[in-house]
Design a protein around this motif. Sequence first.
Motif, PDB file in Angstrom:
ATOM      1  N   UNK A  25      87.473 -38.090 -26.367  1.00 42.68           N
ATOM      2  CA  UNK A  25      87.895 -38.367 -27.745  1.00 42.68           C
ATOM      3  C   UNK A  25      87.478 -37.268 -28.716  1.00 42.68           C
ATOM      4  N   UNK A  26      86.544 -36.387 -28.260  1.00 41.40           N
ATOM      5  CA  UNK A  26      86.053 -35.327 -29.151  1.00 41.40           C
ATOM      6  C   UNK A  26      87.217 -34.415 -29.562  1.00 41.40           C
ATOM      7  N   UNK A  27      87.330 -34.131 -30.825  1.00 38.05           N
ATOM      8  CA  UNK A  27      88.395 -33.339 -31.444  1.00 38.05           C
ATOM      9  C   UNK A  27      89.753 -34.018 -31.377  1.00 38.05           C
ATOM     10  N   UNK A  28      89.768 -35.264 -30.917  1.00 39.14           N
ATOM     11  CA  UNK A  28      91.026 -36.004 -30.853  1.00 39.14           C
ATOM     12  C   UNK A  28      91.017 -37.138 -31.868  1.00 39.14           C
ATOM     13  N   UNK A  29      89.875 -37.823 -31.907  1.00 40.70           N
ATOM     14  CA  UNK A  29      89.773 -38.939 -32.834  1.00 40.70           C
ATOM     15  C   UNK A  29      89.560 -38.417 -34.254  1.00 40.70           C
ATOM     16  N   UNK A  37      90.653 -47.278 -29.379  1.00 42.09           N
ATOM     17  CA  UNK A  37      90.520 -47.496 -27.936  1.00 42.09           C
ATOM     18  C   UNK A  37      90.042 -46.258 -27.184  1.00 42.09           C
ATOM     19  N   UNK A  38      90.427 -45.043 -27.666  1.00 39.19           N
ATOM     20  CA  UNK A  38      90.081 -43.833 -26.910  1.00 39.19           C
ATOM     21  C   UNK A  38      88.580 -43.565 -26.870  1.00 39.19           C
ATOM     22  N   UNK A  39      87.837 -44.177 -27.782  1.00 35.01           N
ATOM     23  CA  UNK A  39      86.405 -43.871 -27.837  1.00 35.01           C
ATOM     24  C   UNK A  39      85.582 -44.776 -26.926  1.00 35.01           C
ATOM     25  N   UNK A  40      86.115 -45.938 -26.607  1.00 33.78           N
ATOM     26  CA  UNK A  40      85.372 -46.889 -25.780  1.00 33.78           C
ATOM     27  C   UNK A  40      84.192 -47.485 -26.501  1.00 33.78           C
ATOM     28  N   UNK A  41      84.268 -47.645 -27.807  1.00 31.77           N
ATOM     29  CA  UNK A  41      83.105 -48.092 -28.565  1.00 31.77           C
ATOM     30  C   UNK A  41      83.011 -49.600 -28.686  1.00 31.77           C
ATOM     31  N   UNK A  42      83.975 -50.320 -28.048  1.00 31.27           N
ATOM     32  CA  UNK A  42      83.999 -51.775 -28.241  1.00 31.27           C
ATOM     33  C   UNK A  42      82.744 -52.474 -27.718  1.00 31.27           C
TER      34      UNK A  42
END
Length: 754
Positions: free
Chosen positions: A68-72, A106-111
């Motif tokens: 997710x780095x540089x994407x989110x 969702x891309x970070x998986x932080x849920x």
Amino acid sequence: MRGPIGGPRLLLRRLREVMAEPISPQERLDKIVVHIAANMVAEVCSVYVLRADGRLELFATEGLNREAVHLTTMRKGEGLVGLIAETAEPLALADAQHHPSFSYRPETGEEIYSSFLGVPILRGGNTLGVLVVQNRVRRLYSEEEVEALQTTAMLLAEMVASGELQAIGLLDTEIPLHRPLALRGVPIAEGVGLGHVVLHEPRVVVKQLVAEDVKTETERLDAAIDAVRETIDQLIERGDVGPGEHREVLEAFRMFAYDRGWIRRLREAVATGLTAEAAVERVQSDARAKLQRQTDPYMRERLHDLDDLTNRLLYQLAGRSFVTAHEDLPENAIIVARTMGPAALLDYDRTKLRGLVLEDAGASSHVAIVARALGIATVGEVSDIVAFVEPGDAVIVDGTSGDVHVRPPPDIEHAYAEKARLRAKRQEQYHKLRDKPAVTRDGVPIELHMNAGLLVDLPHVEETGAVSIGLFRTELQFMIVSQFPNMRQQQAFYKAAFEAVPGKPITFRTLDIGSDKVLPYMTKVEEENPALGWRAIRIGLDRPALLRMQLRALLRAGAGRELRIMFPMIATVAEFEKAKAFAEREVAYLTRHDHRLPSDLKLGAMVEVPALLWQLEEICTRADFLSVGTNDLVQYLFAADRDNKRVSSRFDPLSTPVLRALKIVVEKAAKAGTPLTLCGEMGSKPVEALALMAIGYRSLSMSPAAIGPVKAMILATDLGAAARYVNELVEGRDGAHSLRDALIRYAGAHRIPV
Ligand code: PEP
Ligand code: MG
């Protein structure tokens, strides 16, 4: 309460090591987040950086999905991270996912993470990014942890501000501190200046953020606070208030300097492992972020006070005295300051000054007068500019429109370079008009005089072809020296003025001090309403020694020449008669002592107090000439302080009430055969000057830069036709206040350049 492992000091030490490692910026950030997460016993640590397009981009993470780095990215105000960026305040939540601002990515998986602690990455009160830690378990972060994360964010702020992150991240990632900024203020002195920022009171750059030893730093901090307090106490006690340092400001400083909350926050910041300097900056940055969002002008003013106090403290810590630095002025310097006195501006090397930007100071302030005299493009009332710029930043000052472009993008820069070229061309055209008589198309001659006040002004007479110095503001010279000039010094100055403009008359105005024109060495009289207070001729009549000394100096300097003297703020005929009697006494004294006298002495009155409008017949029989000061006359007619930005532009001088009043003056003076000039700023603007000519003015005194444009207007005007048009409007009963639009349209239709 659980604190960070090994405390923030250990973390800072680790981070300092990482900062020194010869690795790429991305690797450095990746390492930093790992260290922070470990130290804070958090599963996640992420850094978001604010881009030029206003979006926050994930730059590094430990714990979230690295893909997710540089994407989110997210907007300011979007999600918890966006909320922190917007409010510039920390946010600690045990159950983040149920916060109304939570936005699931969702891309970070932080849920899987419940708890969330985020702090803004601040520099000078500006948000540069957000630093976040997260935990799986529900937990409350302690105040200590919030503090520690804020301190860590400071290190990141330096990294972001250094520009080293520019190389990584998405294409076009620009750091906001380096981002173009378009600001708007009040135009003060015409012209376009392109150059680089020089801070009038340079901030101390804090290089060392992490302390070796907390005890030493606390001692340094305490000693510096004591020293600053002592200076402020002394200044207040001695009543020895320097230029620009008003008592109230010092009292406010004192209040802050003894504020327990402030001192406690400073000490706490040092306890987290920062150097005393870094602690001062950190606390100021937080205060700035909070105060910047205040709309209450009183609170914003407190921000200025805190800034000043911080600066004093930083100077103290750096072992430097709190003085203005003028050395190493670059070519093309644009001075940026909160406020500035006229003397301070004259201290700079004029050949290198291209522009001046001030946070405070309106168009009729004294620094404005000096800026205009020096011909430096100047914009005032640009809120918070000092916080937005760094020394050396490229900046464009448009003193005509009031625009200030900080770090301008190339297209703006090109446009302005072009504008500057055009202006130079226009100046050349005005210069060509120099020897052309100022006569309207239908043959009416108009006298164009020049306003001055300093010797630096005087060469402009030759350049512009002005008939004379129509207003010489003698107080300017008094304002920029450190002691009251004695008779001989005054005489030498006036003599130098005469010699600078051989063959041209000068109309000297006696000291117009009081109100905002304070002499640094005279005790300021506290008054509720200074503009309506003890000022100008009122001081002269109450302190005859001052007035007589000046009159004697003028009479002696004017030996053998034509000497014109006028008195400011005359409200009654009796005042003029008294002032005139002083002049006559001085003439008698000099005659008695065999001094050579002026070949011709003319004594005039300024018409700038409305009461005089109803004593014109009487004043005309006693004065040799009249000069209308519209700056003051208009402020008194509308009861609107010319220096108060809330009201100074509320009413238009180009309006029926003002023009009607001015017309009465022309009519009465003409009837009495008393020569009349108008020397307020109104005459400096072609549209206004057109209206003034139309209602009968034939002699205008203005700032040097205005002479070319006003003359170009005169040459293109059929005055008979313009007078019919304007007078009908002035006498009209349609209730219109401002005649500006109508006049601009008229000028456009008749090809009159205004
Ligand atoms: C005026 O009041 O218009 C004027 C010319 O004097 P000063 O601006 O110096 O007050
Ligand atoms: Mg005045």
